[in-house]
Design an enzyme around this catalytic site. Structure first.
Site, PDB file in Angstrom:
ATOM      1  N   GLU A 300       0.847  -1.190   0.000  1.00  0.00           N
ATOM      2  CA  GLU A 300       0.000   0.000   0.000  1.00  0.00           C
ATOM      3  C   GLU A 300       0.887   1.246   0.000  1.00  0.00           C
ATOM      4  OE1 GLU A 300      -3.509   1.825   2.940  1.00  0.00           O
ATOM      5  OE2 GLU A 300      -1.849   0.655   3.768  1.00  0.00           O
ATOM      6  N   LYS A 360      -9.890  -0.066  -2.103  1.00  0.00           N
ATOM      7  CA  LYS A 360     -10.147  -0.407  -0.704  1.00  0.00           C
ATOM      8  C   LYS A 360     -11.607  -0.165  -0.354  1.00  0.00           C
ATOM      9  CE  LYS A 360      -8.193   0.394   3.916  1.00  0.00           C
ATOM     10  NZ  LYS A 360      -7.202   1.181   4.688  1.00  0.00           N
ATOM     11  N   CYS A 411      -4.393  -3.139   4.258  1.00  0.00           N
ATOM     12  CA  CYS A 411      -4.118  -2.634   5.604  1.00  0.00           C
ATOM     13  C   CYS A 411      -5.125  -3.154   6.628  1.00  0.00           C
ATOM     14  CB  CYS A 411      -4.056  -1.109   5.579  1.00  0.00           C
ATOM     15  SG  CYS A 411      -3.181  -0.405   7.011  1.00  0.00           S
TER      16      CYS A 411
END
Length: 558
Positions: A300, A360, A411
């Protein structure tokens, strides 16, 4: 004996624990709840004393035993603060104490509700079972509301390895939390039985009964982790290369110029670091030092320069892809839609350039977007560090790379059961966690997140590849063992053959149902007590005032 009769029988014990009547007892219970929260914290990385996790539910059950709902709320809050304040300390490293403490207090409020619920149900038969269900129910609520929830600190996430880990393959993280909580509440039941035996030392028959109850509770408590050890036997082993055709996977951790919130102010340097590490890897491949990778995973934020709009960024990624001669999964920040930006994974082919993408789905509130910005600005101007809100994607993160289906989560998404389950249901043969931990410095955040990835490997029977800008990057086998890992804030690259698995675990097939069932188990116990209490009040109101009340009334008139 009915619930009402049990409550009436135990009413004196409950009253004696109220702070106004027994201040010494109130203080002792408060200290016990606080100690339990600290012990639970020590079960998590980087302390890794996972066996202490059972003492969290044990101490909170003991502290809330025989108290009223309001005191249960207080004890749960104390327990939660003692746990979350140190656990989440990494959230305040670069933004100050207020956001850290605000988040810790918010999370502790959920454990306050849990403490109240434990107090309500403590006198039910088989209360350790209902109490363990309440822990799962509390985590389910905390992981969903508000703003999609924040499931950090679940009991399950302290169990990346150990006798409870295998439960993840059969009922996911909720079953692991339930097993930990049940072991703890059974130990609490044993302590209470031993205390009764001590008090009944002059009554041989009652003392013998209490000792038998204590022995049964201990044996049952030990049986839970024993079952977990047996459940691990038929699961996938620790080999990366068994269970399906292999793909050679390279993980690149380019590192950042400096830690902190401003790490991406040198975003070109971050991109160049990942390009250079990949080009260096290509040199090692050419020299025969490492195998030619089939696919490469960047983390990321490896390109916070939008490669769709910036030709220099696109050219740099092209150079890396062509040098390594393999598709790269690039973590990029791209513009749009509209006023938003998107945290996006891009499959970058050495011949055709950018291809499939995943955006995301769960941006982090207060970090990637700010809901009700003007309201929260009243408490802290740090919200304006988030200059542009991230857009939430709608598509599941399954991406085809080199003939494999990569299941990508970004994440903090690894903490959410449903998001990881979706990629496995979508056909992912391996799971990738792209993450950026540079904003949390040398803290416990990275090992805590790594522990979640390890549990997911067991839960879904998949190898998990973690790629971080600054560490910890890792390759994790389906049994949760770490095969390769990097240190924090150093460049790192490693190449591993990873089997592409398509088997499904029991947990994957059951989906969210174990959590639903265990939540209903705990919630149902609360409902039973509440309904019994309402019925008891109705019966009391129809029968008129009690003898005690008549006596008080007569005395008052006299």
């Amino acid at each position: 004996m009915t619930v009402t009769e049990s409550a009436e029988r135990d009413a004196p014990a409950a009253a004696s624990a109220e702070p106004g009547r027994r201040p010494g007892r109130w203080l002792a219970r408060t200290l016990l709840a606080a100690a339990g929260g600290l012990l639970l914290f020590l079960a998590f990385p980087a302390w890794d004393l996972s066996g202490l996790a059972v003492l969290g539910p044990a101490t909170l059950s003991l502290a809330t035993r025989g108290v009223r709902f309001r005191l249960g709320l207080w004890l749960g809050l104390v327990h939660g603060l003692a746990f979350f304040v140190p656990l989440l300390s990494w959230t305040g490293i670069y933004v100050g104490e207020f956001p850290w403490l605000a988040l810790s207090v918010t999370e502790a409020l959920y454990l306050a509700l849990l403490g109240g619920a434990l107090a309500l149900t403590a006198r039910l038969r088989a209360w350790p079972l209902w109490a363990a269900g309440l822990w799962v129910a509390d985590e389910a609520l905390r992981g969903r509301w508000p703003f999609g929830g924040f499931p950090w600190g679940r009991l399950a996430f302290s169990q990346a390895e150990g006798p409870f880990t295998a439960f993840a393959a059969y009922g996911g993280a909720p079953l692991v939390s339930f097993a930990v909580a049940l072991t703890g509440t059974l130990l609490a039941a044993a302590v209470l039985a031993l205390a009764r035996a001590w008090r009944d030392s002059s009554a041989a028959q009652r003392r013998a009964g209490s000792l038998r109850a204590a022995a049964l509770a201990v044996v049952t408590a030990l049986a839970v982790p024993a079952v977990g050890l047996l459940a691990a036997v038929p699961l996938a082993g620790g080999s990366l290369t068994e269970g399906g055709p292999t793909r050679t996977v390279a993980v690149v951790q380019g590192n950042v110029p400096r830690a902190g919130l401003d790490f991406n102010e040198q975003r070109r340097a971050v991109l160049d670091n990942h390009v250079q590490q990949t080009v260096d890897l290509a040199g090692r491949v050419a020299a025969g030092d490492v195998a030619q990778p089939d696919l490469v995973i960047w983390p990321e934020n490896s390109s916070d320069i939008d490669p769709y709009l910036n030709d220099d960024a696109a050219a740099a990624i092209d150079r890396a892809a062509r040098a390594i001669d393999a598709p790269i999964l690039v973590g990029a920040v791209v513009s749009g839609p509209g006023r938003f930006i998107s945290n996006t994974a891009i499959v970058w082919d050495p011949e055709t350039g950018p291809g499939d993408t995943y955006t995301k789905r769960h941006p982090v509130p207060m970090a990637e977007y700010v809901p009700y910005r003007s309201f929260f600005r009243f408490f802290s101007d740090k919200v304006d560090l988030v200059r542009a809100d991230f857009h939430a994607g709608a598509e599941v993160g399954t991406l085809e790379m080199a003939g494999s289906v990569v299941g990508d989560v970004i994440c903090f998404e690894v903490a959410y059961d449903g998001l990881v389950r979706d990629v496995v249901d979508g056909g992912a043969t391996m799971v990738v966690v792209q993450t950026n931990n540079a904003t949390f410095g040398f803290s416990d955040e990275s090992p805590q997140q790594l522990a979640m990835s390890r549990l997911r490997a067991v839960e879904f029977g998949r190898s998990v590849v973690v790629a971080s800008t600054s560490g910890i990057s890792a390759v994790i086998a389906p049994d949760g063992s770490v095969v390769r890992s990097s240190d924090l804030f150093v460049p790192a690259t490693f190449v591993e053959d990873v089997a592409q698995r398509d088997q499904t675990t029991v947990a994957a097939r059951l989906g969210a149902w174990p959590e639903v069932a265990l939540t209903l188990l705990g919630g149902g116990a609360v409902a039973v007590v509440v309904v019994a209490g309402v019925r008891g009040r109705r019966v009391g109101s129809t029968q008129g005032p009690s003898r005690v009340e008549l006596g008080r009334t007569t005395k008052g008139r006299a």
